[in-house]
Design a protein around this motif. Structure first.
Motif, short mmCIF file in Angstrom:
data_model
loop_
_atom_site.label_atom_id
_atom_site.label_comp_id
_atom_site.label_asym_id
_atom_site.label_seq_id
_atom_site.Cartn_x
_atom_site.Cartn_y
_atom_site.Cartn_z
N GLU A 105 6.65 -85.13 76.42
CA GLU A 105 7.23 -84.37 77.53
C GLU A 105 6.46 -83.09 77.77
N ILE A 106 6.02 -82.49 76.71
CA ILE A 106 5.27 -81.25 76.88
C ILE A 106 3.95 -81.53 77.60
N VAL A 107 3.28 -82.59 77.19
CA VAL A 107 2.04 -82.94 77.87
C VAL A 107 2.33 -83.24 79.35
N SER A 108 3.45 -83.90 79.58
CA SER A 108 3.84 -84.20 80.96
C SER A 108 4.04 -82.91 81.76
N TYR A 148 -5.24 -76.64 76.84
CA TYR A 148 -4.81 -76.51 75.44
C TYR A 148 -3.95 -75.27 75.26
N THR A 149 -4.30 -74.23 75.99
CA THR A 149 -3.52 -73.01 75.87
C THR A 149 -2.11 -73.20 76.43
N ILE A 150 -2.01 -73.84 77.60
CA ILE A 150 -0.65 -74.06 78.12
C ILE A 150 0.11 -74.96 77.18
N THR A 151 -0.56 -75.96 76.65
CA THR A 151 0.12 -76.87 75.72
C THR A 151 0.65 -76.09 74.52
N GLY A 189 -5.69 -85.81 72.91
CA GLY A 189 -5.87 -84.51 72.26
C GLY A 189 -4.66 -83.61 72.42
N LEU A 190 -4.16 -83.52 73.65
CA LEU A 190 -3.03 -82.62 73.91
C LEU A 190 -1.79 -83.10 73.18
N HIS A 191 -1.60 -84.42 73.19
CA HIS A 191 -0.42 -84.97 72.53
C HIS A 191 -0.48 -84.67 71.03
N ARG A 192 -1.64 -84.86 70.46
CA ARG A 192 -1.82 -84.61 69.04
C ARG A 192 -1.60 -83.14 68.72
N PHE A 193 -2.18 -82.32 69.58
CA PHE A 193 -2.08 -80.87 69.38
C PHE A 193 -0.62 -80.43 69.44
#
Lengths: 373, 178
Positions: free
Chosen positions: B31-34, B58-61, B14-18
Motif C-alpha cells: 500500500e505504501i508503494v501504491s 525512495y525518500t517518499i517511501t 526495490g521500494l517494496h523491499r525498502f
C-alpha cells in the motif's frame, strides 16, 4: 593493508564505487594474499544474487494499485501521507512543487464547486454541461482486444472493433457509459449509483453484476447475456418497456425492428431462428462441455466461439477477430450453420478446421478471405 | 500510462523491499508503494524538475513508511535510525551458490545483527543498486558514512563465512569424470 582498509576497498569494488587507484591497491593486496580470494569470491556470489519478485506478483500489485488510485481520486486522502507535507526537498525548485500540488488540489476543488453550482442553477442546461465535459474513450481496432478498469473499479473487457466512452463525472450519481461493439462487464456493486450502459438500441441498467453486451452497428441484433446478478433493459425508443434478465438469460434485440419501434413490444420465446423478425427474443446463454464459461463470454478468454451460427454471422466475427475481409461471392454458403470453439488458432488453422466440418472452399490472400461452396 | 507502468515494474521490487524492511508487512508495504505511485501520478507533469527520481521515490517511501509506523505504534520511532530494520536478503537457491543452508542461516544472522542504519545501507546499495551518494540522500547521512557503513556490513559478513582454508567446491568434484 589494515583489515579495515581491505574491507573498505572491497565493498567499494562490490558496489562499483571504487576509484581506479583503489581498485589497483586492492588488486595488489589480493595477489599477495591468495587466501583472501576465497572469501571475497563467496561474498561476490552473495552480492550478485538478487532474485526479483515474480512478474505475477508485480502484475497483481500493479492492478491493485490502479484500483486504489481510482478510488483515491474519488476520495483523495493518501493513507500514509501526513497532513503536513512531508515532501522531500527536491534540489531544484522545491517549494514550487509543493505549491503546485496544492494548486492542483484546489483547482480540482474549484472545478467541483463550479460543477455543482452549474448543476444547481442551470438544471435545464445540465445536458450541455455533460456534453461539454471531457470524455474518456477507450477503443479497440479490428484484430485486438483490451481490458480496462473504470474509475469505480468495474472491469471491462473490450472485444475487437469496439468503443466505450464515459464522462469525467462518471462517478457522480450514475455510472454511465456508452458502448458500441462488444464488451463484457464485471460491475462493482454500488446501489446508490446504478451503472447504465447506453447502446444504439437499448439501455442496460445494473447494480452489480457480470454480463456481456454485444452491439455492433453492422450486425442484425443487439445481445445481452447475463452471467450473474440482474440487469434491467429498456429500449431506447420505448423507455416504458422494461425487461429484467435473470442469470443465464440472453436477450436478443433486432436492431432494425427496434429503431422502427412501436409501443407494442412483445417478448417472443425463442422458437426457431426463423423467428428473427420479432423485436425481442429471450433465450438462454449457451454452455458447452469442457468450457467453464458461457459461450457468449468465451472471447474474454481469447476463444473464438460459434454456436450453430450461419456463415454470414461467422464471417463478421472473423473479420473483427483477425482484421480481415471475408468475401462470399456465392450466397448459398451464407446460411449454412457452423459450431466450434477456437483458441489461439491463426486464421489458416481456423479456416482449415471449419472447412473440415462443412462443404466449402476458401482462399486466403493477405487480408482477404474468399469462401465459396 | 505505458511509461508509468514500466516505471512501476522497475521500481516496485526495490521500494517494496525498502518499505517492508521498516513496516514488516507485505500488505502495508504494498500500500505504501501504491501511495508513492499515486503521488508520482499526481505530479507526473513535473517529474522533469526532480533531480534524481530514484532518490526522490525512495525518500517518499521512507517518509510514508515512517508515517505508518508513527501512526500505528505508540512509541513509534521518529527517525530512521530508531527503526528496527529487517533486511530481506533473498537467496532463492543456495545450491546455485555452493553455499549450504547452514551458511545461509549464518549470513542472515550476521545481517540481522548489524545496526539498523548499517542494514539499510547494505540493502539500498546491494539490493537496489543505489550509488553511495543516492543512498546517503535517502537516509539523510553523508556519502562517507554510507561508504563506511557498507564496509562494516561486508566485513561482518566476511567474518561469519567459514575459514578461507575450506574450499567451496572441492576441485576433485569439479574435474572427476562422473
Amino acid at each position: 593493508m589494515t583489515e579495515e582498509r581491505f574491507w573498505l576497498l572491497f565493498s567499494a569494488r562490490l558496489s562499483g564505487e571504487a576509484t581506479p587507484e583503489e581498485l589497483a591497491e586492492l588488486e595488489v593486496f589480493l595477489q599477495e594474499n591468495p587466501d583472501a580470494h576465497l572469501r571475497t569470491g563467496m561474498i561476490e556470489n552473495i552480492w550478485s544474487v538478487n532474485p526479483p519478485l515474480s512478474e505475477d506478483y508485480k502484475e497483481a500489485a500493479f492492478n491493485k494499485h490502479l484500483q486504489r488510485m481510482s478510488n483515491h481520486f474519488s476520495e483523495p486522502v493518501l493513507q500514509y501521507e501526513s497532513e503536513a507535507s512531508e515532501e522531500p526537498v527536491i534540489e531544484k525548485k522545491p517549494r514550487r512543487v509543493i505549491y503546485r500540488v496544492i494548486g492542483w488540489v484546489s483547482a480540482v476543488a474549484a472545478a467541483c464547486v463550479l460543477g455543482w453550482y452549474a448543476y444547481c442553477y442551470f438544471p435545464f442546461a445540465s445536458e450541455d454541461v455533460n456534453t461539454a465535459q471531457a470524455q474518456n474513450t477507450v477503443s479497440t481496432k479490428k484484430g485486438s482486444k483490451s481490458k480496462i478498469q473504470l474509475p469505480d473499479g468495474t472491469q471491462v473487457w473490450l472485444n475487437a472493433d469496439s468503443k466505450i466512452t464515459y464522462n469525467e463525472n462518471f462517478q457522480d450519481k450514475l455510472r454511465e457509459v456508452q458502448l458500441s461493439g462488444e464488451a463484457f462487464f464485471d460491475v462493482v456493486r454500488d446501489e446508490s449509483r446504478p451503472f447504465i450502459i447506453h447502446t444504439n438500441v437499448i439501455d442496460v441498467k445494473v447494480l452489480g453484476t457480470a454480463f456481456n453486451v454485444r452491439s455492433y452497428a453492422d450486425e442484425k441484433n443487439t445481445e445481452t447475456s447475463l452471467i450473474r446478478g440482474s440487469v434491467e433493459i429498456t429500449l431506447r425508443n420505448n423507455p416504458d418497456k422494461k425487461i429484467i434478465l435473470k442469470p443465464n438469460d440472453k436477450l436478443i434485440v433486432d436492431n432494425t425492428e427496434a429503431k422502427a419501434e412501436t409501443a407494442s413490444a412483445d417478448i417472443a420465446p425463442d422458437k426457431h431462428r426463423s423467428n428473427r423478425s420479432s423485436l425481442l427474443t429471450l433465450r438462454k446463454v449457451s454452455f458447452k462441455e469442457n468450457e467453464s464459461g458461457a459461450l457468449e463470454t468465451l472471447w474474454v478468454k481469447n476463444k473464438l466461439a460459434f454456436d450453430k451460427e450461419p456463415m454470414e454471422d461467422i464471417a463478421l466475427k472473423i473479420e473483427r477477430w483477425y482484421d480481415v475481409k471475408v468475401i462470399m461471392p456465392d450466397d448459398r454458403i451464407r446460411k449454412t450453420e457452423y459450431s466450434g470453439i477456437f483458441e489461439n488458432e491463426n486464421l489458416e488453422q481456423l479456416m482449415e478446421a471449419l472447412q473440415l466440418t462443412g462443404n466449402f472452399h476458401y482462399r486466403i490472400n493477405k487480408k482477404e478471405v474468399t469462401i465459396w461452396p | 500510462m505505458k511509461a508509468y507502468k514500466e516505471l512501476y515494474y522497475q521500481l516496485f521490487d526495490g521500494l517494496h523491499r525498502f518499505s517492508y524492511s521498516m513496516v514488516r508487512s507485505k500488505e502495508v508495504a504494498e500500500e505504501i508503494v501504491s501511495d508513492v505511485f499515486i503521488k508520482l501520478w499526481q505530479i507526473r507533469a513535473r517529474l522533469g524538475e526532480i533531480g534524481n527520481l530514484k532518490v526522490y521515490v525512495y525518500t517518499i517511501t521512507k517518509n510514508f513508511s515512517l508515517n505508518y509506523l508513527q501512526r500505528t505504534y505508540k512509541n513509534a520511532p521518529v527517525s530512521i535510525e530508531e527503526v528496527e530494520v529487517e533486511p530481506i536478503v533473498e537467496m532463492r537457491n543456495p545450491e546455485e551458490l555452493f553455499i549450504s543452508a547452514e551458511i545461509m542461516q549464518t549470513i542472515r544472522q550476521a545481517i540481522l545483527q548489524l545496526p539498523p542504519q548499517c542494514r539499510l545501507v547494505f540493502q539500498l546499495v546491494k539490493e537496489d543498486g543505489l550509488k553511495y551518494k543516492e543512498a546517503a540522500e535517502v537516509l539523510n547521512i553523508s556519502a562517507l558514512t554510507v561508504r563506511n557503513q557498507l564496509a562494516i556490513a561486508i566485513r561482518k559478513l566476511g567474518e561469519t563465512l567459514p575459514a578461507p582454508v575450506q574450499k567451496l567446491i572441492p576441485a576433485t568434484k569439479l574435474f572427476s569424470a562422473s
